[in-house]
Design a protein around this motif. Structure first.
Motif, PDB file in Angstrom:
ATOM      1  N   HIS A  16      -0.343  -2.809   3.664  1.00 44.69           N
ATOM      2  CA  HIS A  16      -0.050  -3.067   5.075  1.00 44.69           C
ATOM      3  C   HIS A  16       0.358  -1.805   5.828  1.00 44.69           C
ATOM      4  CE1 HIS A  16       4.413  -3.151   4.995  1.00 44.69           C
ATOM      5  NE2 HIS A  16       4.259  -3.583   3.768  1.00 44.69           N
ATOM      6  N   ASN A  17       0.645  -0.723   5.103  1.00 43.48           N
ATOM      7  CA  ASN A  17       0.849   0.600   5.699  1.00 43.48           C
ATOM      8  C   ASN A  17       0.560   1.641   4.623  1.00 43.48           C
ATOM      9  OD1 ASN A  17       3.279   1.222   4.167  1.00 43.48           O
ATOM     10  ND2 ASN A  17       4.394  -0.109   5.571  1.00 43.48           N
ATOM     11  N   ARG A  18       0.726   2.901   4.953  1.00 47.60           N
ATOM     12  CA  ARG A  18       0.391   3.978   4.019  1.00 47.60           C
ATOM     13  C   ARG A  18       1.638   4.648   3.442  1.00 47.60           C
ATOM     14  NH1 ARG A  18      -5.236   6.198   6.386  1.00 47.60           N
ATOM     15  NH2 ARG A  18      -6.009   4.150   6.983  1.00 47.60           N
ATOM     16  N   ILE A  19       2.728   3.915   3.439  1.00 44.36           N
ATOM     17  CA  ILE A  19       3.966   4.428   2.859  1.00 44.36           C
ATOM     18  C   ILE A  19       3.977   4.047   1.382  1.00 44.36           C
ATOM     19  CG2 ILE A  19       6.487   4.301   2.862  1.00 44.36           C
ATOM     20  CD1 ILE A  19       6.243   3.597   5.890  1.00 44.36           C
ATOM     21  N   GLY A  20       4.007   5.052   0.521  1.00 42.59           N
ATOM     22  CA  GLY A  20       4.009   4.812  -0.911  1.00 42.59           C
ATOM     23  C   GLY A  20       5.257   5.383  -1.558  1.00 42.59           C
ATOM     24  N   ILE A  21       5.839   4.629  -2.460  1.00 42.38           N
ATOM     25  CA  ILE A  21       7.013   5.069  -3.213  1.00 42.38           C
ATOM     26  C   ILE A  21       6.529   5.471  -4.601  1.00 42.38           C
ATOM     27  CG2 ILE A  21       9.290   4.435  -4.088  1.00 42.38           C
ATOM     28  CD1 ILE A  21       9.122   4.334  -1.019  1.00 42.38           C
ATOM     29  N   PRO A  22       6.673   6.746  -4.959  1.00 41.71           N
ATOM     30  CA  PRO A  22       6.190   7.186  -6.274  1.00 41.71           C
ATOM     31  C   PRO A  22       7.119   6.726  -7.397  1.00 41.71           C
ATOM     32  CG  PRO A  22       7.319   8.981  -5.185  1.00 41.71           C
ATOM     33  CD  PRO A  22       7.277   7.830  -4.201  1.00 41.71           C
ATOM     34  N   ARG A  45      13.562  -1.011  -1.564  1.00 39.84           N
ATOM     35  CA  ARG A  45      12.468  -0.227  -1.001  1.00 39.84           C
ATOM     36  C   ARG A  45      11.340  -1.128  -0.506  1.00 39.84           C
ATOM     37  NH1 ARG A  45      16.089   2.058  -3.347  1.00 39.84           N
ATOM     38  NH2 ARG A  45      16.519   4.242  -3.064  1.00 39.84           N
ATOM     39  N   ALA A  46      11.143  -2.248  -1.180  1.00 39.72           N
ATOM     40  CA  ALA A  46      10.154  -3.218  -0.704  1.00 39.72           C
ATOM     41  C   ALA A  46      10.606  -3.828   0.624  1.00 39.72           C
ATOM     42  CB  ALA A  46       9.931  -4.307  -1.753  1.00 39.72           C
ATOM     43  N   VAL A  47      11.882  -4.208   0.691  1.00 38.62           N
ATOM     44  CA  VAL A  47      12.421  -4.757   1.941  1.00 38.62           C
ATOM     45  C   VAL A  47      12.350  -3.711   3.049  1.00 38.62           C
ATOM     46  CG1 VAL A  47      14.554  -5.558   3.054  1.00 38.62           C
ATOM     47  CG2 VAL A  47      13.906  -6.469   0.828  1.00 38.62           C
ATOM     48  N   GLY A  48      12.501  -2.439   2.670  1.00 37.85           N
ATOM     49  CA  GLY A  48      12.442  -1.350   3.649  1.00 37.85           C
ATOM     50  C   GLY A  48      11.059  -1.113   4.236  1.00 37.85           C
ATOM     51  N   GLY A  49      10.034  -1.753   3.693  1.00 34.90           N
ATOM     52  CA  GLY A  49       8.720  -1.704   4.317  1.00 34.90           C
ATOM     53  C   GLY A  49       7.660  -0.888   3.621  1.00 34.90           C
ATOM     54  N   ALA A  50       7.906  -0.436   2.397  1.00 37.90           N
ATOM     55  CA  ALA A  50       6.880   0.337   1.694  1.00 37.90           C
ATOM     56  C   ALA A  50       5.617  -0.504   1.513  1.00 37.90           C
ATOM     57  CB  ALA A  50       7.391   0.791   0.326  1.00 37.90           C
ATOM     58  N   GLY A  51       4.469   0.135   1.660  1.00 44.26           N
ATOM     59  CA  GLY A  51       3.199  -0.556   1.447  1.00 44.26           C
ATOM     60  C   GLY A  51       2.798  -0.601  -0.016  1.00 44.26           C
ATOM     61  N   LEU A  52       3.235   0.407  -0.795  1.00 45.21           N
ATOM     62  CA  LEU A  52       2.907   0.509  -2.209  1.00 45.21           C
ATOM     63  C   LEU A  52       4.089   1.122  -2.936  1.00 45.21           C
ATOM     64  CD1 LEU A  52       0.832   0.565  -4.622  1.00 45.21           C
ATOM     65  CD2 LEU A  52       0.279   2.900  -3.878  1.00 45.21           C
ATOM     66  N   MET A  53       4.389   0.579  -4.106  1.00 51.86           N
ATOM     67  CA  MET A  53       5.470   1.118  -4.920  1.00 51.86           C
ATOM     68  C   MET A  53       5.011   1.177  -6.370  1.00 51.86           C
ATOM     69  SD  MET A  53       9.475   0.068  -4.914  1.00 51.86           S
ATOM     70  CE  MET A  53       9.048  -1.581  -4.454  1.00 51.86           C
ATOM     71  N   ARG A  87       7.213  -9.820  -8.213  1.00 46.63           N
ATOM     72  CA  ARG A  87       7.123 -11.007  -7.338  1.00 46.63           C
ATOM     73  C   ARG A  87       7.906 -10.787  -6.051  1.00 46.63           C
ATOM     74  NH1 ARG A  87       7.816 -13.795 -12.244  1.00 46.63           N
ATOM     75  NH2 ARG A  87      10.038 -14.005 -11.820  1.00 46.63           N
ATOM     76  N   PHE A  88       9.127 -10.278  -6.185  1.00 46.99           N
ATOM     77  CA  PHE A  88       9.956 -10.064  -5.001  1.00 46.99           C
ATOM     78  C   PHE A  88       9.310  -9.050  -4.062  1.00 46.99           C
ATOM     79  CE2 PHE A  88      13.285  -7.915  -2.608  1.00 46.99           C
ATOM     80  CZ  PHE A  88      13.893  -8.992  -1.992  1.00 46.99           C
ATOM     81  N   ALA A  89       8.844  -7.948  -4.620  1.00 43.68           N
ATOM     82  CA  ALA A  89       8.216  -6.914  -3.795  1.00 43.68           C
ATOM     83  C   ALA A  89       6.981  -7.465  -3.081  1.00 43.68           C
ATOM     84  CB  ALA A  89       7.850  -5.705  -4.652  1.00 43.68           C
ATOM     85  N   GLN A  90       6.172  -8.235  -3.792  1.00 42.05           N
ATOM     86  CA  GLN A  90       4.976  -8.805  -3.183  1.00 42.05           C
ATOM     87  C   GLN A  90       5.331  -9.789  -2.077  1.00 42.05           C
ATOM     88  OE1 GLN A  90       3.048 -10.062  -6.798  1.00 42.05           O
ATOM     89  NE2 GLN A  90       1.856  -8.183  -6.918  1.00 42.05           N
ATOM     90  N   GLU A  91       6.446 -10.528  -2.233  1.00 44.93           N
ATOM     91  CA  GLU A  91       6.905 -11.430  -1.167  1.00 44.93           C
ATOM     92  C   GLU A  91       7.268 -10.651   0.100  1.00 44.93           C
ATOM     93  OE1 GLU A  91      10.162 -13.537  -2.934  1.00 44.93           O
ATOM     94  OE2 GLU A  91       8.849 -14.715  -4.243  1.00 44.93           O
ATOM     95  N   GLN A  92       7.629  -9.379  -0.077  1.00 44.19           N
ATOM     96  CA  GLN A  92       7.977  -8.527   1.065  1.00 44.19           C
ATOM     97  C   GLN A  92       6.751  -7.806   1.635  1.00 44.19           C
ATOM     98  OE1 GLN A  92      11.152  -9.149   1.857  1.00 44.19           O
ATOM     99  NE2 GLN A  92      11.079 -10.282  -0.071  1.00 44.19           N
ATOM    100  N   GLY A  93       5.590  -8.031   1.020  1.00 37.42           N
ATOM    101  CA  GLY A  93       4.358  -7.400   1.480  1.00 37.42           C
ATOM    102  C   GLY A  93       4.085  -6.047   0.835  1.00 37.42           C
TER     103      GLY A  93
END
Length: 141
Positions: A16-22, A45-53, A87-93
């Protein structure tokens, strides 16, 4: 930065965005099992809006961990805590990935904030499995 918040399609995956957490070693697992520390760390970090973690280096065998505090995926009891985080991270998108790891001759060292010596068995270490018998770290004395 013009496209940072634009979605990104990678084959069938849409971020949903290009913010990735390495991947970041947290050195907080117990016997390779993710703890509440991991849930809060990755969940926030998922709640914070990262697109990929990407979940940190996760050992495919106990001897392949960098340190005794590394995550693992060699035992069935390690799966559900990681699945809970996903699961939690995916629920946050947030899309999730995992860094599978085998540290080779760099295995069996202290936690990240400790001296980076190879740990003896008395210190909780193990014999690393690698293509070379030479360690990159000094042996603990």
């Amino acid at each position: 930065m013009a496209h940072l918040f634009d979605s990104l399609k990678l084959r069938d995956l849409v971020l949903h965005n290009r913010i990735g957490i390495p991947a970041m070693c947290q050195y907080s697992a117990r016997d390779g099992v993710a703890t509440d520390w991991h849930f809060v760390h990755y969940g926030s970090r998922a709640v914070g809006g990262a697109g990929l973690m990407i979940i940190e280096a996760t050992g495919v065998a106990p001897e392949g961990r960098i340190s005794p505090g590394d995550l693992g995926i060699w035992d069935d009891r390690q799966v559900e805590p990681l699945a809970r985080i996903a699961r939690f991270a995916q629920e946050q998108g947030c899309a999730m990935a995992i860094q599978l790891a085998h540290a080779g001759r760099k295995a069996s060292v202290g936690l990240g904030w400790e001296s980076q010596n190879t740990l003896s068995e008395n210190e909780g270490g193990w014999t690393p499995i690698a293509p070379s018998p030479f360690s990159t770290f000094p042996t603990a004395t």
